[in-house]
Motif scaffolding. Sequence first.
Motif, PDB file in Angstrom:
ATOM      1  N   THR A 147       0.834  -1.209   0.000  1.00  0.00           N
ATOM      2  CA  THR A 147       0.000   0.000   0.000  1.00  0.00           C
ATOM      3  C   THR A 147       0.866   1.256   0.000  1.00  0.00           C
ATOM      4  OG1 THR A 147      -0.136  -0.050   2.427  1.00  0.00           O
ATOM      5  CG2 THR A 147      -1.855  -1.197   1.203  1.00  0.00           C
ATOM      6  N   LYS A 148       1.942   1.224   0.803  1.00  0.00           N
ATOM      7  CA  LYS A 148       2.830   2.387   0.817  1.00  0.00           C
ATOM      8  C   LYS A 148       3.538   2.561  -0.517  1.00  0.00           C
ATOM      9  CE  LYS A 148       5.072   3.685   4.369  1.00  0.00           C
ATOM     10  NZ  LYS A 148       6.022   3.845   5.470  1.00  0.00           N
ATOM     11  N   LYS A 149       3.901   1.422  -1.110  1.00  0.00           N
ATOM     12  CA  LYS A 149       4.562   1.508  -2.408  1.00  0.00           C
ATOM     13  C   LYS A 149       3.624   2.090  -3.461  1.00  0.00           C
ATOM     14  CE  LYS A 149       7.101  -1.300  -5.761  1.00  0.00           C
ATOM     15  NZ  LYS A 149       7.580  -2.662  -6.106  1.00  0.00           N
ATOM     16  N   ALA A 150       2.350   1.641  -3.398  1.00  0.00           N
ATOM     17  CA  ALA A 150       1.385   2.177  -4.361  1.00  0.00           C
ATOM     18  C   ALA A 150       1.200   3.678  -4.159  1.00  0.00           C
ATOM     19  CB  ALA A 150       0.051   1.446  -4.221  1.00  0.00           C
ATOM     20  N   LEU A 151       1.073   4.073  -2.885  1.00  0.00           N
ATOM     21  CA  LEU A 151       0.910   5.511  -2.609  1.00  0.00           C
ATOM     22  C   LEU A 151       2.177   6.281  -2.974  1.00  0.00           C
ATOM     23  CD1 LEU A 151      -0.974   5.360   0.812  1.00  0.00           C
ATOM     24  CD2 LEU A 151      -1.905   6.124  -1.373  1.00  0.00           C
ATOM     25  N   GLN A 152       3.329   5.691  -2.606  1.00  0.00           N
ATOM     26  CA  GLN A 152       4.582   6.376  -2.924  1.00  0.00           C
ATOM     27  C   GLN A 152       4.780   6.495  -4.421  1.00  0.00           C
ATOM     28  OE1 GLN A 152       6.852   7.807  -0.609  1.00  0.00           O
ATOM     29  NE2 GLN A 152       7.408   8.707  -2.566  1.00  0.00           N
ATOM     30  N   GLN A 153       4.361   5.450  -5.140  1.00  0.00           N
ATOM     31  CA  GLN A 153       4.465   5.511  -6.598  1.00  0.00           C
ATOM     32  C   GLN A 153       3.596   6.631  -7.147  1.00  0.00           C
ATOM     33  OE1 GLN A 153       3.307   1.901  -8.547  1.00  0.00           O
ATOM     34  NE2 GLN A 153       4.051   2.553 -10.542  1.00  0.00           N
ATOM     35  N   ARG A 154       2.382   6.736  -6.594  1.00  0.00           N
ATOM     36  CA  ARG A 154       1.503   7.818  -7.042  1.00  0.00           C
ATOM     37  C   ARG A 154       2.091   9.178  -6.674  1.00  0.00           C
ATOM     38  NH1 ARG A 154      -1.266   5.675 -11.034  1.00  0.00           N
ATOM     39  NH2 ARG A 154      -2.660   3.973 -10.395  1.00  0.00           N
ATOM     40  N   ILE A 155       2.675   9.256  -5.484  1.00  0.00           N
ATOM     41  CA  ILE A 155       3.286  10.525  -5.078  1.00  0.00           C
ATOM     42  C   ILE A 155       4.464  10.859  -5.985  1.00  0.00           C
ATOM     43  CG2 ILE A 155       4.573  11.649  -3.222  1.00  0.00           C
ATOM     44  CD1 ILE A 155       2.809  10.066  -1.250  1.00  0.00           C
ATOM     45  N   SER A 156       5.271   9.842  -6.290  1.00  0.00           N
ATOM     46  CA  SER A 156       6.406  10.079  -7.190  1.00  0.00           C
ATOM     47  C   SER A 156       5.928  10.486  -8.579  1.00  0.00           C
ATOM     48  CB  SER A 156       7.265   8.811  -7.284  1.00  0.00           C
ATOM     49  OG  SER A 156       7.787   8.459  -6.024  1.00  0.00           O
ATOM     50  N   GLN A 157       4.860   9.809  -9.037  1.00  0.00           N
ATOM     51  CA  GLN A 157       4.301  10.186 -10.336  1.00  0.00           C
ATOM     52  C   GLN A 157       3.782  11.621 -10.296  1.00  0.00           C
ATOM     53  OE1 GLN A 157       1.355   7.175 -11.027  1.00  0.00           O
ATOM     54  NE2 GLN A 157       2.836   5.670 -11.788  1.00  0.00           N
ATOM     55  N   ALA A 158       3.143  11.973  -9.181  1.00  0.00           N
ATOM     56  CA  ALA A 158       2.647  13.339  -9.051  1.00  0.00           C
ATOM     57  C   ALA A 158       3.801  14.332  -9.030  1.00  0.00           C
ATOM     58  CB  ALA A 158       1.808  13.474  -7.780  1.00  0.00           C
ATOM     59  N   PHE A 159       4.887  13.957  -8.312  1.00  0.00           N
ATOM     60  CA  PHE A 159       6.051  14.849  -8.273  1.00  0.00           C
ATOM     61  C   PHE A 159       6.651  15.017  -9.668  1.00  0.00           C
ATOM     62  CE2 PHE A 159      10.669  15.332  -7.905  1.00  0.00           C
ATOM     63  CZ  PHE A 159      10.727  16.526  -7.206  1.00  0.00           C
ATOM     64  N   GLU A 160       6.800  13.881 -10.351  1.00  0.00           N
ATOM     65  CA  GLU A 160       7.352  13.958 -11.707  1.00  0.00           C
ATOM     66  C   GLU A 160       6.423  14.756 -12.617  1.00  0.00           C
ATOM     67  OE1 GLU A 160       7.879   9.960 -12.890  1.00  0.00           O
ATOM     68  OE2 GLU A 160       9.541   9.555 -11.491  1.00  0.00           O
ATOM     69  N   LYS A 161       5.110  14.531 -12.454  1.00  0.00           N
ATOM     70  CA  LYS A 161       4.170  15.273 -13.294  1.00  0.00           C
ATOM     71  C   LYS A 161       4.211  16.752 -12.965  1.00  0.00           C
ATOM     72  CE  LYS A 161       2.130  13.756 -15.914  1.00  0.00           C
ATOM     73  NZ  LYS A 161       2.481  13.645 -17.349  1.00  0.00           N
ATOM     74  N   LEU A 162       4.352  17.085 -11.683  1.00  0.00           N
ATOM     75  CA  LEU A 162       4.476  18.499 -11.312  1.00  0.00           C
ATOM     76  C   LEU A 162       5.749  19.102 -11.913  1.00  0.00           C
ATOM     77  CD1 LEU A 162       3.347  18.467  -7.565  1.00  0.00           C
ATOM     78  CD2 LEU A 162       2.228  19.673  -9.454  1.00  0.00           C
ATOM     79  N   GLN A 230      -0.906  21.293 -22.954  1.00  0.00           N
ATOM     80  CA  GLN A 230      -2.235  20.683 -22.933  1.00  0.00           C
ATOM     81  C   GLN A 230      -2.150  19.187 -22.665  1.00  0.00           C
ATOM     82  OE1 GLN A 230      -3.754  21.900 -26.747  1.00  0.00           O
ATOM     83  NE2 GLN A 230      -4.522  23.869 -25.988  1.00  0.00           N
ATOM     84  N   ALA A 231      -1.156  18.509 -23.271  1.00  0.00           N
ATOM     85  CA  ALA A 231      -0.988  17.077 -23.033  1.00  0.00           C
ATOM     86  C   ALA A 231      -0.618  16.797 -21.579  1.00  0.00           C
ATOM     87  CB  ALA A 231       0.088  16.520 -23.968  1.00  0.00           C
ATOM     88  N   GLU A 232       0.249  17.617 -21.017  1.00  0.00           N
ATOM     89  CA  GLU A 232       0.628  17.429 -19.618  1.00  0.00           C
ATOM     90  C   GLU A 232      -0.563  17.683 -18.699  1.00  0.00           C
ATOM     91  OE1 GLU A 232       3.224  16.115 -18.633  1.00  0.00           O
ATOM     92  OE2 GLU A 232       4.550  16.232 -20.360  1.00  0.00           O
ATOM     93  N   MET A 233      -1.388  18.662 -19.015  1.00  0.00           N
ATOM     94  CA  MET A 233      -2.570  18.919 -18.194  1.00  0.00           C
ATOM     95  C   MET A 233      -3.557  17.758 -18.276  1.00  0.00           C
ATOM     96  SD  MET A 233      -3.405  23.006 -18.464  1.00  0.00           S
ATOM     97  CE  MET A 233      -3.295  23.134 -20.249  1.00  0.00           C
ATOM     98  N   LYS A 234      -3.731  17.197 -19.458  1.00  0.00           N
ATOM     99  CA  LYS A 234      -4.636  16.053 -19.604  1.00  0.00           C
ATOM    100  C   LYS A 234      -4.110  14.862 -18.806  1.00  0.00           C
ATOM    101  CE  LYS A 234      -6.673  12.981 -23.076  1.00  0.00           C
ATOM    102  NZ  LYS A 234      -6.746  12.636 -24.514  1.00  0.00           N
ATOM    103  N   ALA A 235      -2.797  14.610 -18.894  1.00  0.00           N
ATOM    104  CA  ALA A 235      -2.213  13.514 -18.128  1.00  0.00           C
ATOM    105  C   ALA A 235      -2.314  13.770 -16.630  1.00  0.00           C
ATOM    106  CB  ALA A 235      -0.750  13.316 -18.538  1.00  0.00           C
ATOM    107  N   ALA A 236      -2.194  15.031 -16.220  1.00  0.00           N
ATOM    108  CA  ALA A 236      -2.306  15.361 -14.803  1.00  0.00           C
ATOM    109  C   ALA A 236      -3.715  15.096 -14.280  1.00  0.00           C
ATOM    110  CB  ALA A 236      -1.920  16.823 -14.576  1.00  0.00           C
ATOM    111  N   VAL A 237      -4.726  15.390 -15.081  1.00  0.00           N
ATOM    112  CA  VAL A 237      -6.114  15.104 -14.679  1.00  0.00           C
ATOM    113  C   VAL A 237      -6.302  13.595 -14.498  1.00  0.00           C
ATOM    114  CG1 VAL A 237      -8.508  15.195 -15.433  1.00  0.00           C
ATOM    115  CG2 VAL A 237      -7.047  17.188 -15.740  1.00  0.00           C
ATOM    116  N   GLU A 238      -5.798  12.802 -15.433  1.00  0.00           N
ATOM    117  CA  GLU A 238      -5.898  11.340 -15.311  1.00  0.00           C
ATOM    118  C   GLU A 238      -5.140  10.841 -14.081  1.00  0.00           C
ATOM    119  OE1 GLU A 238      -4.391   9.914 -18.985  1.00  0.00           O
ATOM    120  OE2 GLU A 238      -6.140  10.555 -20.171  1.00  0.00           O
ATOM    121  N   LEU A 239      -3.987  11.434 -13.801  1.00  0.00           N
ATOM    122  CA  LEU A 239      -3.213  11.016 -12.636  1.00  0.00           C
ATOM    123  C   LEU A 239      -3.946  11.353 -11.346  1.00  0.00           C
ATOM    124  CD1 LEU A 239      -0.644   9.888 -11.368  1.00  0.00           C
ATOM    125  CD2 LEU A 239       0.393  12.156 -11.612  1.00  0.00           C
ATOM    126  N   ARG A 240      -4.590  12.495 -11.293  1.00  0.00           N
ATOM    127  CA  ARG A 240      -5.350  12.854 -10.087  1.00  0.00           C
ATOM    128  C   ARG A 240      -6.476  11.858  -9.846  1.00  0.00           C
ATOM    129  NH1 ARG A 240      -8.217  17.130 -10.183  1.00  0.00           N
ATOM    130  NH2 ARG A 240      -7.849  17.954 -12.283  1.00  0.00           N
TER     131      ARG A 240
END
Length: 430
Positions: A147-162, A230-240
């Motif tokens: 669970t932590k890995k999944a959350l950390q992966q999402r956080i890392s993806q969010a950081f990379e996306k940011l 625009q592509a990054e914003m679309k990917a960010a919405v999907e990531l959220r």
Amino acid sequence: MATPSFKPSQRFRLPDWHTNSHLLATNAERQRQASHQIRQEARVLRNETSNQTIWDEHDNRTRLAERIDSVNRWKETLDKCLTDLDAEIDALTQMKESAEQNLQAKNLPLDVAVECLTLRDSRRDIDVVKDPVEEELHKEVEVIDATKKALQQRISQAFEKLCLLQEARQQLSADHWDKVETLDIDRGCLSLSLTSPNVTLKVDPTRVPDGSSTLQQWDGFSQLNRSRAQAEMKAAVELREAMALTIAQTNNELEAQRVATEFAFRKRLREMERVYGELRWQEKNTLEEISELQEDIRHLEDDLRRKFQNLKLCHTRLESRTRRPNVELCRDQAQHGLTDEVHQLEATIAALKHKLAQAQDALDALQRHLARLQADLACKASSMLLDAKCMDTRRKLAAPAATFAPQVDTFARTTNRTLSPLRTCPLETV
């Protein structure tokens, strides 16, 4: 009578003089005709170049105005794109913070499971066994880590996306700033006239500066920046959306594993208490056998000492008889008897030594086994104490974290809980 003197110089003939005058007149006429032709051509050229210059300046002013409109349209497009990008960055940042809070909430069950594993790592010798309790604890850690890995992966993806969003924003901002600066330059150029100050000749103004681009490259660059944003914003919405789903899925997976782990703890404690009692009985019987064997060893040692005394007596007699004089140094019946007695005593001593060594080996084996029994009893008692501490530590998972008063010092690994007599009884040492 005086004689005439002549100056020594070149003398021209009269036809040469006439020819020279004619050439001068002819050349003068030809030069005047050429000058007249040049004056006529210069007047035509001035008229043509004046008209050309006026129209070129008019056309370029029109081109500058159109270029200003084009750049301004792109600037307004980039303004809107920057606004949307800032809003998406804020939304993704908030979702990332929410995921980090959920990740932080997983630390308590993970700390408890790791603390239990750390406590159980203090087990010694054979008790360091991969039992069902350890398997369940490892499963618990794996579930929490997953669970932590999944959350950390999402956080890392969010950081990379940011980071990508910030990079896209930086590109947009730089492009936007370049267009603002370009508008200032082009508007300044459009406002210039022949009477404007600081209008001067420049060195090689028609050169192509390094890094110049074509119109297609210019338009493609802005298109690329906008498309990327625009592509990054679309990917960010999907990531959220994916992060929200992951957070919802990781909050209901720990309770069943906690119950299974604590059941394994209780079962293991009962099993160790049974084995502890059996080992106590084995220890008692082994101590009795050691006592009997030590008594037999003392009897063997006494017999061996007596046999050595007998052997000394035979050796002394034989050595003394070697001093008999002359023909009296005879190998008589006494000599043969003493020799046979020495051989018999040596064989007896060898047999007694062999049996004593066997008894000593058996005693050493019993004592070593007794030491192993006592060490194992100490291990069992220590293991039961450690598992009891683990059970006490796991009470934090059943109680609310804000109201739970810890009974176990997680640093010193000690507990204030009263233990049963079996778990507090002193251990016998070898």
